[in-house]
Design a protein around this motif. Structure first.
Motif, PDB file in Angstrom:
ATOM      1  N   SER A 157       0.853  -1.173   0.000  1.00 52.45           N
ATOM      2  CA  SER A 157       0.000   0.000   0.000  1.00 52.45           C
ATOM      3  C   SER A 157       0.895   1.231   0.000  1.00 52.45           C
ATOM      4  O   SER A 157       1.678   1.423   0.915  1.00 52.45           O
ATOM      5  CB  SER A 157      -0.907  -0.005   1.232  1.00 52.45           C
ATOM      6  N   GLY A 178      -2.277   5.174  -0.270  1.00 52.13           N
ATOM      7  CA  GLY A 178      -3.652   4.673  -0.264  1.00 52.13           C
ATOM      8  C   GLY A 178      -4.151   4.655   1.169  1.00 52.13           C
ATOM      9  O   GLY A 178      -3.458   5.085   2.082  1.00 52.13           O
ATOM     10  N   CYS A 191      -6.660   5.165  -6.523  1.00 52.42           N
ATOM     11  CA  CYS A 191      -5.453   5.916  -6.134  1.00 52.42           C
ATOM     12  C   CYS A 191      -4.249   5.430  -6.925  1.00 52.42           C
ATOM     13  O   CYS A 191      -3.440   6.224  -7.405  1.00 52.42           O
ATOM     14  CB  CYS A 191      -5.181   5.785  -4.641  1.00 52.42           C
ATOM     15  N   ALA A 247     -10.369  -4.765   0.941  1.00 54.03           N
ATOM     16  CA  ALA A 247     -11.190  -5.376  -0.106  1.00 54.03           C
ATOM     17  C   ALA A 247     -10.628  -6.730  -0.521  1.00 54.03           C
ATOM     18  O   ALA A 247     -11.388  -7.631  -0.890  1.00 54.03           O
ATOM     19  CB  ALA A 247     -11.289  -4.441  -1.315  1.00 54.03           C
ATOM     20  N   GLU A 267      -1.520  -0.947  -4.184  1.00 55.69           N
ATOM     21  CA  GLU A 267      -2.593  -0.027  -3.805  1.00 55.69           C
ATOM     22  C   GLU A 267      -1.974   1.357  -3.620  1.00 55.69           C
ATOM     23  O   GLU A 267      -0.900   1.485  -3.036  1.00 55.69           O
ATOM     24  CB  GLU A 267      -3.219  -0.496  -2.484  1.00 55.69           C
ATOM     25  N   GLY A 298      -7.837   0.593   2.165  1.00 57.85           N
ATOM     26  CA  GLY A 298      -9.159   0.089   1.830  1.00 57.85           C
ATOM     27  C   GLY A 298      -9.104  -1.035   0.812  1.00 57.85           C
ATOM     28  O   GLY A 298      -9.882  -1.990   0.876  1.00 57.85           O
ATOM     29  N   CYS A 299      -8.155  -0.942  -0.141  1.00 59.58           N
ATOM     30  CA  CYS A 299      -8.065  -1.990  -1.160  1.00 59.58           C
ATOM     31  C   CYS A 299      -7.527  -3.281  -0.545  1.00 59.58           C
ATOM     32  O   CYS A 299      -7.888  -4.369  -0.995  1.00 59.58           O
ATOM     33  CB  CYS A 299      -7.195  -1.526  -2.327  1.00 59.58           C
ATOM     34  N   HIS A 300      -6.654  -3.154   0.457  1.00 64.54           N
ATOM     35  CA  HIS A 300      -6.212  -4.371   1.151  1.00 64.54           C
ATOM     36  C   HIS A 300      -7.375  -4.986   1.944  1.00 64.54           C
ATOM     37  O   HIS A 300      -7.507  -6.205   2.017  1.00 64.54           O
ATOM     38  CB  HIS A 300      -5.022  -4.068   2.071  1.00 64.54           C
ATOM     39  N   CYS A 318     -13.197   1.924  -5.833  1.00 69.65           N
ATOM     40  CA  CYS A 318     -12.776   2.631  -4.624  1.00 69.65           C
ATOM     41  C   CYS A 318     -13.642   2.128  -3.468  1.00 69.65           C
ATOM     42  O   CYS A 318     -14.586   2.760  -3.097  1.00 69.65           O
ATOM     43  CB  CYS A 318     -12.909   4.133  -4.782  1.00 69.65           C
ATOM     44  N   ALA A 319     -13.373   0.991  -2.890  1.00 74.30           N
ATOM     45  CA  ALA A 319     -12.394   0.024  -3.372  1.00 74.30           C
ATOM     46  C   ALA A 319     -13.092  -0.968  -4.321  1.00 74.30           C
ATOM     47  O   ALA A 319     -14.312  -1.033  -4.349  1.00 74.30           O
ATOM     48  CB  ALA A 319     -11.849  -0.746  -2.165  1.00 74.30           C
ATOM     49  N   GLY A 325      -7.374  -0.200  -7.430  1.00 72.74           N
ATOM     50  CA  GLY A 325      -8.060   0.974  -6.881  1.00 72.74           C
ATOM     51  C   GLY A 325      -7.696   2.270  -7.580  1.00 72.74           C
ATOM     52  O   GLY A 325      -6.686   2.371  -8.266  1.00 72.74           O
TER      53      GLY A 325
END
Lengths: 189, 239
Positions: free
Chosen positions: A13, A16, A89, A23, A61, A19-21, A159-160, A87
């Motif tokens: 990450s 970021g 970002c 997800a 991310e 949030g994507c992690h 997002c995400a 994502g």
């Protein structure tokens, strides 16, 4: 004959919100299926800080807002066969990139830091300093999408992104059958 | 069908047009969707965005302004044309500041929906221009976030032709051409929240924002969560 082994995945990450992690964890019970096919090398999920081996898939991310982000991203490009931006970002800078243009200033970074640490109405900063400890990574003039810094092979928008889209992408790539997303699953929000 | 009606084909499908109809108008009636951004039902055609580009007898034309002609062979949904459209839409994303995660229009935005329909999902090759553009929150009921404006001119035509006002107009030339308000700021024009130009449907993106109604419909339950842009027109054909 090629060595039969699990595919190796690494994640990071950058600029970021993690949030994507989160997800990625939304893959839920299918993580068990996925873990039969892969092992996770360098990642905040394993807390492994450096690559132990070359990886098949790197998942990034966040974009690049400081020199450490650039360093990590280049390290991923060197050590991963396939690099994925996950994502908004990572894809286009996302929310951190608001500091590039939306500040309406000739020196957007300075104005952003001054408002955050000195002039903001709700700030209580007794030293009136912008943090500049040598241990802090140097901020870049702008926030850059990953594709501005290294070559990116695939991107997973959102997002995400939903756990479903992440799972389908990874499962498709591992099986050599990824041919883009179902149009109804592409979301930028 | 009358004697004067025109027949032609779009991607091999026979289409009947009334005299004077454009390719897009005839296609809409027949339930064939041609992607578009600057065109909007009830407004004068402009032919500006070129997202509706089709090949009519092999020539690239804007379907929203090109009259239907008898026996014409029109190509619409081909990989080549959709690639051109995708590049146009991608360039619009790169020309302004389109941050979908923070935009109130996300899910109702035609630019975003067009990117979904045209499968804009590959790593980018265009630079982000990241222009510095103003936010005009002067008006009591309406805010303008010009970061998101794609200069389609729908608000200009709606204000001039439907409302009879002329709140908006183009300024500048070439890449510098922008939509501007006819006054110091929006509060110094005769703009009103009841204007057609200010309605949800006219601005295809999140530039014209009605105050105090934001996020009334949550993300995930919005217009283009129901289907790809154009689903209503395509639905006519499926019956």
């Amino acid at each position: 004959m090629a060595e039969l082994r699990k595919a190796r995945i690494a994640t990071a990450s950058l600029a970021g919100c993690f949030g994507c992690h989160m997800a990625i964890l939304d893959i839920d019970e299918r993580l068990m299926e996925l873990m039969k096919l892969v092992e996770v090398d360098r990642s905040p999920l394993t807390d492994i800080k450096r690559f132990t081996k070359r990886c098949d898939i790197g998942i990034i991310e966040g974009g690049c807002c400081n020199e450490e982000n650039v360093h990590v991203l280049r390290d991923f490009r060197r050590n991963c066969d396939v690099l994925i931006s996950i994502g908004q970002c990572a894809i286009m800078g996302g929310l951190p990139a608001m500091r590039n243009a939306i500040m309406h200033s000739d020196a957007p970074l300075r104005e952003c830091l001054e408002e955050a640490y000195i002039t903001g109405r709700y700030i209580r900063n007794t030293t009136h300093d912008i943090p500049n400890d040598p241990a802090l990574p140097l901020l870049l003039d702008e926030v850059y999408p990953c594709s501005d810094v290294v070559e990116i092979d695939y991107q997973i928008p959102g997002c995400a992104p939903t756990g479903d889209v992440i799972y389908e992408t990874l499962a498709g790539l591992l099986a050599g059958k990824f041919h883009g997303f179902d149009r109804m699953h592409i979301k930028f929000d | 069908m009358t004697d004067q009606d025109i027949t032609f084909t779009i991607d091999g499908v026979a289409i009947t047009a009334k005299p004077g109809q454009t390719i897009m108008e005839a296609a809409d009636d027949a339930g064939v969707y041609i992607p578009r951004l600057c065109d909007h039902e009830g407004l004068r055609h402009q032919g500006g965005c070129r997202v509706c580009t089709v090949k009519a007898n092999g020539r690239s034309v804007a379907a929203c302004t090109q009259p239907a002609a008898p026996g014409q062979t029109v190509e619409n949904e081909t990989p080549h044309i959709n690639k051109l459209r995708r590049d146009l839409v991608e360039m619009l994303f790169h020309e302004g500041n389109h941050l979908c995660p923070i935009c109130e229009a996300s899910g109702n935005c035609e630019l975003q929906a067009m990117a979904y329909r045209l499968e804009m999902g590959e790593p980018t090759k265009f630079p982000y221009l990241e222009p510095s553009r103003a936010l005009d929150a002067s008006h009591h009921d309406i805010a303008l976030d010009t970061n998101r404006c794609i200069s389609c001119g729908r608000c200009i035509r709606a204000s001039k032709d439907v409302d009879g006002k002329g709140v908006f107009g183009y300024v500048g030339r070439g890449i510098h051409r922008r939509v501007a308000v006819n006054g110091e700021d929006l509060a110094h024009t005769d703009a009103d929240a009841s204007d057609h130009a200010m309605s949800d449907e006219v601005c295809p993106v999140g530039c014209i924002i009605r105050k105090r109604v934001g996020f009334a419909t949550p993300i995930g339950e919005r217009e283009f969560d129901k289907g790809l842009i154009g689903y209503e027109i395509e639905g006519k054909r499926r019956g």
